[in-house]
Design an enzyme around this catalytic site. Structure first.
Site, PDB file in Angstrom:
ATOM      1  N   CYS A  98       1.075  -1.255   0.277  1.00  0.00           N
ATOM      2  CA  CYS A  98       0.274   0.353   0.394  1.00  0.00           C
ATOM      3  C   CYS A  98       0.753   0.926   0.513  1.00  0.00           C
ATOM      4  O   CYS A  98       1.403   1.730   0.835  1.00  0.00           O
ATOM      5  CB  CYS A  98      -0.948  -0.258   0.926  1.00  0.00           C
ATOM      6  SG  CYS A  98      -1.977   1.761   1.371  1.00  0.00           S
ATOM      7  N   GLU A 128       2.582  -6.031   7.840  1.00  0.00           N
ATOM      8  CA  GLU A 128       3.122  -5.209   7.858  1.00  0.00           C
ATOM      9  C   GLU A 128       4.509  -3.860   8.276  1.00  0.00           C
ATOM     10  O   GLU A 128       5.413  -3.471   8.889  1.00  0.00           O
ATOM     11  CB  GLU A 128       2.211  -4.070   8.640  1.00  0.00           C
ATOM     12  CG  GLU A 128       2.361  -2.218   8.271  1.00  0.00           C
ATOM     13  CD  GLU A 128       1.480  -1.177   8.483  1.00  0.00           C
ATOM     14  OE1 GLU A 128      -0.304  -1.954   8.648  1.00  0.00           O
ATOM     15  OE2 GLU A 128       1.662  -0.167   9.301  1.00  0.00           O
ATOM     16  N   ASN A 227      -7.067  -4.305  11.220  1.00  0.00           N
ATOM     17  CA  ASN A 227      -8.049  -3.041  11.222  1.00  0.00           C
ATOM     18  C   ASN A 227      -8.818  -3.662  11.655  1.00  0.00           C
ATOM     19  O   ASN A 227      -9.891  -3.079  12.278  1.00  0.00           O
ATOM     20  CB  ASN A 227      -7.763  -2.379   9.902  1.00  0.00           C
ATOM     21  CG  ASN A 227      -8.802  -3.163   8.752  1.00  0.00           C
ATOM     22  OD1 ASN A 227     -10.052  -2.577   8.857  1.00  0.00           O
ATOM     23  ND2 ASN A 227      -8.162  -3.533   8.006  1.00  0.00           N
ATOM     24  N   SER A 269     -10.238  -5.239   4.278  1.00  0.00           N
ATOM     25  CA  SER A 269      -9.815  -6.151   3.185  1.00  0.00           C
ATOM     26  C   SER A 269     -11.941  -6.794   3.552  1.00  0.00           C
ATOM     27  O   SER A 269     -10.715  -7.899   2.901  1.00  0.00           O
ATOM     28  CB  SER A 269      -8.292  -7.306   3.803  1.00  0.00           C
ATOM     29  OG  SER A 269      -9.143  -7.086   5.830  1.00  0.00           O
TER      30      SER A 269
HETATM   31  S1  SF4 Z   1      -5.640   0.210   5.683  1.00  0.00           S
HETATM   32 FE1  SF4 Z   1      -5.769   0.047   3.065  1.00  0.00          FE
HETATM   33  S2  SF4 Z   1      -5.167   2.337   3.147  1.00  0.00           S
HETATM   34 FE2  SF4 Z   1      -4.495   1.558   5.455  1.00  0.00          FE
HETATM   35  S3  SF4 Z   1      -2.232   1.126   5.387  1.00  0.00           S
HETATM   36 FE3  SF4 Z   1      -3.555  -1.042   5.623  1.00  0.00          FE
HETATM   37  S4  SF4 Z   1      -3.951  -0.997   2.663  1.00  0.00           S
HETATM   38 FE4  SF4 Z   1      -3.404   1.550   2.462  1.00  0.00          FE
END
Ligand code: SF4
Length: 310
Positions: A98, A128, A227, A269
């Site tokens: 990203c 990440e 997330n 996602s």
């Molecule tokens: S949630 Fe989506 S926009 Fe945010 S860093 Fe991850 S991939 Fe990128």
């Protein structure tokens, strides 16, 4: 009347959309198989669908045969992985990292070049975090919570000290950790712009609004999705029973007892088709009305790599 309150925005962010499109276009243009290092995004439905079309997900570059096409996942990769891949005779490499994660990589490399001691706020073991920390050769301290600040082996008077964060953390938790870092390290340098990405922020803002008007919240997303987990935690922290599911059939009817309004959202996602499935399931439980809770409109789009543009 029992109702569903649908969070807006929810589901796919621009980075996920780009990463999935890269795999799809590579399959269309070059044919199967294409190799993808790590799940391209953390969603079971998406990954299974791409597997059916010929994507092969691997963790180790040694498992990619010479002459193959390789794609890096949206979470980014450490430099060591890039170097290992570049040392092989691969036909092509596409980077689905990203752009908001790549931005943190650039920032971190600049700080390292300028001899800053760097603190990263993130979850140990998350790809990440491994990718970001692996942009430089050491000199980064990973912390996960406020208590970890007290364990940092950095003197309080350090002059060159900076913080970066994983993009998909809890906005509130990150703020409180940064506040503690600031009070511990007066010279702390903050990121130019917040590292927490727009999609994480917006989806969490929507859950905050939903929690004011819902008796329960369902978050659609995989257990591996950072997330999505943060959305569930946020709902719970706001005192609303919250559930994280991949698919509609995971809904337990006991969750719906005494619930008049149920909030529905999806991690960055999770595709909309899964939201539609959950709506149908809730309708079969008597949630006949649907209201949209609009917090902010998103217009972000990230360009594809040059070899895959139409
Ligand atoms: S949630 Fe989506 S926009 Fe945010 S860093 Fe991850 S991939 Fe990128």
């Amino acid at each position: 009347m029992k109702k569903i309150i649908l969070a807006n925005p929810r589901g796919f962010c621009a980075g996920v959309d780009r990463a999935i499109t890269i795999v799809e276009k590579a399959l269309e243009k070059y044919g199967a198989p294409v190799y993808v290092r790590h799940e391209v995004v953390h969603n079971k439905y998406v990954v299974d669908g791409l597997k059916e079309r010929g994507a092969i997900f691997i963790e180790e570059i040694k498992d990619v045969p010479e002459g193959s096409i390789l794609i890096y996942s949206a979470h980014g990769v450490p430099l060591s992985v890039r170097h290992e891949a570049e040392a092989k005779s691969l036909t092509m490499i596409f980077d689905a990292t990203c752009p908001l994660v790549s931005k943190v990589h650039v920032e971190l490399k600049n700080l390292h070049r300028n001899q800053y001691q760097i603190i990263m706020i993130g979850h140990k073991g998350h790809p990440e975090v491994e990718g970001t920390m692996g942009q430089v050769n050491g000199g980064i301290h990973l912390i996960e919570n406020e208590a970890d600040v007290d364990t940092l082996p950095i003197p309080h008077y350090a002059e060159k000290i900076a913080v970066v964060t994983q993009t998909t953390l809890s906005v509130d938790e990150t703020k409180s950790i940064i506040a503690k870092l600031k009070s511990t390290y007066p010279n702390l340098r903050l990121p130019k712009n917040e590292d927490i990405c727009y999609a994480t922020q917006n989806r969490q803002d929507a859950v905050k609004e939903m929690a004011k008007v819902c008796d329960a919240i369902i978050v659609i997303g995989s257990k591996t999705s950072s997330n999505s987990n943060r959305l569930k935690e946020l709902g719970e922290n706001l005192g609303v029973k919250s559930y994280l599911i991949d698919f509609d059939y995971e809904i337990d009817s006991a969750w719906l007892t005494d619930v008049q309004s149920i909030g529905l959202t999806a991690g960055a996602s999770a595709p909309e088709v899964l939201v539609e499935g959950v709506i149908k399931k809730l309708q079969s439980h008597g949630f006949s009305s649907i209201e949209s809770l609009n917090v902010i409109e998103e217009h972000m789009i990230f360009a594809l790599p040059s070899g895959l543009r139409d």
